[in-house]
Design a protein around this motif. Sequence first.
Motif, short mmCIF file in Angstrom:
data_model
loop_
_atom_site.label_atom_id
_atom_site.label_comp_id
_atom_site.label_asym_id
_atom_site.label_seq_id
_atom_site.Cartn_x
_atom_site.Cartn_y
_atom_site.Cartn_z
N THR A 172 32.01 65.24 50.48
CA THR A 172 31.15 64.07 50.40
C THR A 172 30.17 64.04 51.56
OG1 THR A 172 32.92 62.82 49.31
CG2 THR A 172 31.12 61.55 50.27
N SER A 173 30.67 64.38 52.76
CA SER A 173 29.81 64.42 53.94
C SER A 173 28.72 65.47 53.80
CB SER A 173 30.66 64.71 55.19
OG SER A 173 29.84 64.81 56.33
N ASP A 174 29.11 66.66 53.30
CA ASP A 174 28.12 67.72 53.08
C ASP A 174 27.09 67.31 52.06
OD1 ASP A 174 29.43 69.30 54.87
OD2 ASP A 174 30.53 70.45 53.36
N TYR A 175 27.53 66.62 51.00
CA TYR A 175 26.61 66.17 49.95
C TYR A 175 25.60 65.17 50.51
CZ TYR A 175 24.90 63.63 45.89
OH TYR A 175 24.08 63.01 44.97
N ARG A 176 26.10 64.22 51.31
CA ARG A 176 25.21 63.22 51.90
C ARG A 176 24.20 63.86 52.83
NH1 ARG A 176 29.65 58.50 53.43
NH2 ARG A 176 29.97 57.73 51.28
N GLU A 177 24.67 64.85 53.59
CA GLU A 177 23.77 65.55 54.52
C GLU A 177 22.68 66.29 53.77
OE1 GLU A 177 24.68 69.39 56.86
OE2 GLU A 177 25.22 67.76 58.23
N LYS A 178 23.07 67.00 52.70
CA LYS A 178 22.08 67.73 51.89
C LYS A 178 21.12 66.77 51.22
CE LYS A 178 25.09 71.70 50.87
NZ LYS A 178 25.84 72.42 49.82
N ASN A 179 21.65 65.67 50.70
CA ASN A 179 20.81 64.68 50.03
C ASN A 179 19.82 64.05 51.00
OD1 ASN A 179 20.25 63.18 47.57
ND2 ASN A 179 21.02 61.40 48.67
N ALA A 180 20.29 63.72 52.21
CA ALA A 180 19.42 63.13 53.23
C ALA A 180 18.34 64.12 53.67
CB ALA A 180 20.25 62.69 54.44
N SER B 248 13.22 58.17 65.32
CA SER B 248 12.92 57.09 66.25
C SER B 248 13.90 55.97 65.99
CB SER B 248 11.48 56.60 66.05
OG SER B 248 11.25 56.24 64.70
N GLU B 249 13.96 55.05 66.91
CA GLU B 249 14.95 53.98 66.85
C GLU B 249 14.78 53.13 65.58
OE1 GLU B 249 16.38 50.16 69.57
OE2 GLU B 249 15.01 51.65 70.38
N GLU B 250 13.53 52.86 65.21
CA GLU B 250 13.30 52.00 64.05
C GLU B 250 13.64 52.69 62.73
OE1 GLU B 250 9.21 53.83 65.03
OE2 GLU B 250 11.00 53.11 66.08
N ASP B 251 13.60 54.04 62.70
CA ASP B 251 13.89 54.77 61.46
C ASP B 251 15.34 54.59 61.01
OD1 ASP B 251 11.34 55.65 61.13
OD2 ASP B 251 11.67 57.62 62.00
N ALA B 252 16.23 54.34 61.96
CA ALA B 252 17.64 54.14 61.61
C ALA B 252 17.82 52.92 60.72
CB ALA B 252 18.47 53.98 62.88
N VAL B 253 16.87 51.98 60.81
CA VAL B 253 16.92 50.77 59.98
C VAL B 253 15.93 50.87 58.82
CG1 VAL B 253 16.56 48.26 59.95
CG2 VAL B 253 17.61 49.36 61.95
N ASN B 254 14.71 51.33 59.11
CA ASN B 254 13.65 51.35 58.10
C ASN B 254 13.85 52.45 57.05
OD1 ASN B 254 12.40 49.27 59.49
ND2 ASN B 254 11.02 50.63 60.62
N ARG B 255 14.47 53.56 57.45
CA ARG B 255 14.67 54.68 56.53
C ARG B 255 16.12 55.15 56.59
NH1 ARG B 255 9.66 55.87 59.06
NH2 ARG B 255 7.91 55.54 57.62
N LYS B 256 17.00 54.31 56.11
CA LYS B 256 18.43 54.61 56.15
C LYS B 256 18.78 55.84 55.33
CE LYS B 256 19.81 49.80 56.89
NZ LYS B 256 20.56 48.63 56.36
N GLU B 257 17.95 56.12 54.30
CA GLU B 257 18.24 57.26 53.43
C GLU B 257 18.10 58.60 54.16
OE1 GLU B 257 13.82 56.42 53.03
OE2 GLU B 257 15.68 55.27 53.17
N LEU B 258 17.46 58.58 55.34
CA LEU B 258 17.28 59.82 56.11
C LEU B 258 18.39 60.04 57.14
CD1 LEU B 258 13.42 59.76 56.78
CD2 LEU B 258 14.66 60.63 54.80
N ASN B 259 19.25 59.05 57.31
CA ASN B 259 20.34 59.17 58.28
C ASN B 259 21.27 60.32 57.91
OD1 ASN B 259 19.32 56.94 59.60
ND2 ASN B 259 20.76 55.49 58.69
N GLY B 260 21.53 61.19 58.87
CA GLY B 260 22.40 62.33 58.64
C GLY B 260 21.68 63.57 58.15
#
Length: 307
Positions: free
Chosen positions: A21-29, A83-95
Amino acid sequence: MSSSVFFGSFERFFRHRRTNTSDYREKNATIELLKSSILVAFSGALRIHLAFLLLQVQSSLLTCIAGGLVIYTVYTLDRALGSEEDAVNRKELNGSRKEIGLAVSLITFLIGSCILAKEGMLALALIPFVTGYLYSKGLKIGKFSLKLKGGLGVKNFVVGLTWGAFIAGLAGSNCGSLGPVFLVFTFFGIKLFVNSAIYDFKDIKGDTLAGIKTLPASLGARNTRSLLTGMHLLSHMILGIALIHGILAFEPLIILYSFICGLMCIQNYTKYDDEELPFQKLERTVLVDGESTSILGLRLIAGALLV
């Protein structure tokens, strides 16, 4: 089978599932990271073509493609550096795998800059690349520090100035007069300033947490809406006058659609919404990032009907 063997197998199963699941999320992100700037790059390439049309200069497909690659580079680089704001504004990119984003950005920049270098416009590729880095990460040498982010409206000013100059510069490199080029720069510079401020309403939570003084956060929704409307009206009035006097190509459809679409975006997307519904996101994407595609599509249809 003993209970220890059973529970051991059970534990290994869930550990394997969590890893997958972690690998899938990483690839998806990572995929989200790589594709997140495609639309804005495509839209930017078409804006360069629109600038060619307004300047009455033969459009160059290679120049438009190269411009789109540079735009993709800058936006993907910004998201890959994080950047700090991306953690909130673009959650889909986390990981996401940031190193992959950086590598792809480097490749697209090299291709785009090589094309522009052959046309004698390498400096125009370097300007947004350097500006994008100073905006995302900044520069620090000893006590000297420079970062193009944080001040009131600085983000929007940098976006408008950089991409307005980039678009007008590429399209107007062979233009005989600076007047029309300056008008195209003003038009696209203000339009992209306005578009970036519209997106600030969506990103206000992350920007506020990061200490970035955006227009909606500092001026309020109503005042920001009035400012953007005034800028939008002024830029289109200037362009309309230029078209009437023959300074730019007579392209009334481009100006009219841009005018109507811009007003709709300012009125509809300058509101504080905690959660944006999927259809609202699609509508905003089509009207803001897809505007140049719609303009050229309508122009093509109108041209076919008038033949």
